[in-house]
Motif scaffolding. Structure first.
Motif, PDB file in Angstrom:
ATOM      1  N   ALA A   1     -61.828 -65.001 -94.311  1.00 27.03           N
ATOM      2  CA  ALA A   1     -63.277 -64.947 -94.114  1.00 27.03           C
ATOM      3  C   ALA A   1     -64.024 -64.861 -95.437  1.00 27.03           C
ATOM      4  CB  ALA A   1     -63.636 -63.757 -93.227  1.00 27.03           C
ATOM      5  N   PHE A   2     -63.373 -64.387 -96.496  1.00 30.97           N
ATOM      6  CA  PHE A   2     -64.027 -64.283 -97.803  1.00 30.97           C
ATOM      7  C   PHE A   2     -64.199 -65.654 -98.462  1.00 30.97           C
ATOM      8  CE2 PHE A   2     -62.592 -59.990 -97.131  1.00 30.97           C
ATOM      9  CZ  PHE A   2     -63.561 -59.209 -97.741  1.00 30.97           C
ATOM     10  N   PHE A   3     -63.550 -66.668 -97.937  1.00 33.13           N
ATOM     11  CA  PHE A   3     -63.641 -68.010 -98.517  1.00 33.13           C
ATOM     12  C   PHE A   3     -64.494 -68.946 -97.657  1.00 33.13           C
ATOM     13  CE2 PHE A   3     -59.657 -66.066 -99.840  1.00 33.13           C
ATOM     14  CZ  PHE A   3     -59.731 -66.195-101.220  1.00 33.13           C
ATOM     15  N   ILE A   4     -65.227 -68.395 -96.689  1.00 35.00           N
ATOM     16  CA  ILE A   4     -66.122 -69.219 -95.873  1.00 35.00           C
ATOM     17  C   ILE A   4     -67.259 -69.737 -96.754  1.00 35.00           C
ATOM     18  CG2 ILE A   4     -67.754 -69.202 -93.951  1.00 35.00           C
ATOM     19  CD1 ILE A   4     -66.027 -67.125 -92.599  1.00 35.00           C
ATOM     20  N   PRO A   5     -67.538 -71.023 -96.742  1.00 29.49           N
ATOM     21  CA  PRO A   5     -68.636 -71.549 -97.576  1.00 29.49           C
ATOM     22  C   PRO A   5     -69.997 -71.132 -97.030  1.00 29.49           C
ATOM     23  CG  PRO A   5     -67.704 -73.287 -96.219  1.00 29.49           C
ATOM     24  CD  PRO A   5     -66.820 -72.091 -96.024  1.00 29.49           C
ATOM     25  N   ASP A   6     -71.006 -71.186 -97.887  1.00 28.78           N
ATOM     26  CA  ASP A   6     -72.390 -70.844 -97.512  1.00 28.78           C
ATOM     27  C   ASP A   6     -72.440 -69.458 -96.883  1.00 28.78           C
ATOM     28  OD1 ASP A   6     -75.074 -70.946 -97.153  1.00 28.78           O
ATOM     29  OD2 ASP A   6     -75.076 -72.610 -95.732  1.00 28.78           O
ATOM     30  N   GLN A   7     -72.096 -68.445 -97.705  1.00 28.57           N
ATOM     31  CA  GLN A   7     -71.980 -67.077 -97.225  1.00 28.57           C
ATOM     32  C   GLN A   7     -73.287 -66.551 -96.630  1.00 28.57           C
ATOM     33  OE1 GLN A   7     -69.317 -64.842 -97.272  1.00 28.57           O
ATOM     34  NE2 GLN A   7     -67.944 -66.514 -97.796  1.00 28.57           N
TER      35      GLN A   7
END
Length: 458
Positions: free
Chosen positions: A137-143
């Motif tokens: 989840a820490f690498f999901i784009p457009d945080q």
């Protein structure tokens, strides 16, 4: 042997890694216990992420802390691993884990199916999967977009989890009264117990209302507190009168003061919790100095040791969440949420009626002891609880934990050390929960009157 114990974690066997001194355990119970451990583990991680005390101690005691943070690409001082955004991401992973398993186990009625084997085993693999989903989840784009959208999903799921808790509380009250009333048809002792417990419940509710009126109000100010105490006290009196009214008694002979006594106590508890969560009011005294009013004077001393209060309070809160998850996933509770209740003639009066285990018929059919704890395979003929519903409740609980740890709608200033500091969002959530609980109970009383052609059984 060690090889079998490792296979227990990675394969489909029921887990028997516990020591021999542990008592026998059912397969259905051990499975729910393992998922609960996963839930507790991630919850503890979320609490640590919201703690500034832990973050500061890590900076002091971990050598090369700044270099380590840069090495794992968590920011100069690991700022990406702390705060509400980190909790949102970790809880997204946990919620996704339980939601996927909820979809995966839909309509699993036989513990011999392949999907049931996955549900009841492969613990080490599932632990790796959970860790991967929380980390991913820490690498999901457009945080920013993700956090804004996930916040609304979390609020919706959190409110739904609260609603399930309230529905099950009302169901518990009706079940308690029905069970003991069934015993009163054979022994007068149950009538005495009903009267005694009802008297105790109303005494507690009345005493709580008086104590809150003494400590949370004063002649000047405290308008919110006075209004809410009056409204909630009036609601308790109103539902009690409705429960024993002739029109309700004609359609529901099992309706009585025991249920309304339980609801009244819970309403007083929520009222106390809400008043404790409300931001303190301040006024100017004769010396033009701000003084805090509408809170007990001794409460300020109780919060001096913030670490102790926060740790103890957080443990109690999430213990209650875990208890709600496990009790709401029994077969009887899941059926109650769909309006299905046990017939009155099948009730057997017990003091501990709510502790009757599911699936006793097949409990002793197959028992195995493989070098550790004895496991009873109690699902040979069928599952004793709904696998899909079990995971869905934990999915909602994950969202509830996420919103609770981050102070719901005051997430930007949230810290676990200030977990019990009053905020208006928490105050109104608890008050609305209180009123919803009263409405749900009132609806169970008047529904047969509003819809006379339908058959209701509570």
């Amino acid at each position: 042997c060690l090889a079998f114990q490792l296979a227990c974690c990675c394969g489909t066997a029921a887990c028997s890694l516990c020591c021999k001194c542990c008592p026998k355990i059912k397969q259905s119970t051990s499975t729910r216990f393992m998922y609960a451990l996963y839930f507790i583990l991630v919850t503890i991680i979320c609490c640590i992420m919201m703690s500034t005390t832990v973050a500061n101690k890590m900076k002091v005691h971990i050598p090369f802390y700044e270099q380590l943070c840069k090495g794992i690409q968590a920011g100069d001082m690991c700022e990406k691993l702390v705060g509400y955004s980190a909790v949102y991401k970790v809880c997204f992973g946990m919620a996704s884990f339980f939601f996927l398993f909820s979809l995966f186990t839909i309509k699993v009625n036989n513990s011999k199916s392949c999907r049931a084997y996955v549900h009841n085993g492969f613990w080490f693999i599932k632990l790796i999967l959970l860790a991967a989903m929380c980390s991913g989840a820490f690498f999901i784009p457009d945080q920013d977009t993700f956090l804004n959208a996930w916040r609304y999903v979390g609020a919706t799921g959190g409110f739904l989890f609260i609603a399930i808790q309230l529905i099950l509380l009302v169901e518990f009250a009706h079940k308690w009264n029905k069970n003991w009333t069934a015993g009163a048809n054979h022994k007068q002792l149950w009538n005495g117990l009903l009267a005694l417990v009802t008297l105790v419940l109303y005494t507690i509710a009345a005493a709580a209302l008086v104590i809150m009126a003494i400590f949370y109000t004063r002649p000047e100010g405290c308008t919110y507190n006075k209004i809410l105490l009056g409204v909630n006290g009036g609601l308790c009196l109103f539902v009690s009168l409705v429960a024993i009214s002739p029109c309700v008694q004609d359609r529901q002979p099992h309706s009585g003061l025991l249920q309304s006594g339980i609801i009244s106590c819970y309403v007083m508890y929520l009222t106390f919790s809400a008043l404790s969560s409300k931001p303190p009011e301040t006024i100017l005294d004769e010396n033009d100095e701000n003084i805090t009013i509408c809170v007990p004077e001794f409460s300020q001393g109780l919060h001096r040791d913030e670490n102790l209060v926060t740790g103890l309070g957080t443990t109690i809160l999430f213990g209650c969440i875990l208890y709600s998850c496990l009790t709401s996933t029994t077969r009887a509770s899941s059926e109650a949420l769909r309006g299905i209740y046990a017939a009155a003639d099948t009730e057997v009066a017990r003091c501990c009626f709510c502790c009757v285990p599911d699936g006793d018929a097949d409990a002793e059919e197959h028992t195995e002891k493989r070098g550790g704890q004895t496991v009873i395979y109690d699902e040979k003929k069928g599952t004793v609880y709904s696998y899909a519903y079990f995971h869905f409740v934990f999915f909602l609980a994950s969202l509830y934990v996420m919103m609770t740890v981050t102070h719901w709608f005051h997430y930007e200033s949230a810290q676990i050390e200030n977990f019990f500091t009053g905020t208006w969002s928490i105050f109104w959530i608890k008050m609305v929960s209180c009123w919803v609980c009263v409405f749900l109970y009132l609806w169970t009383l008047i529904a047969p009157l509003c819809c006379p052609t339908r058959q209701f059984s509570v």
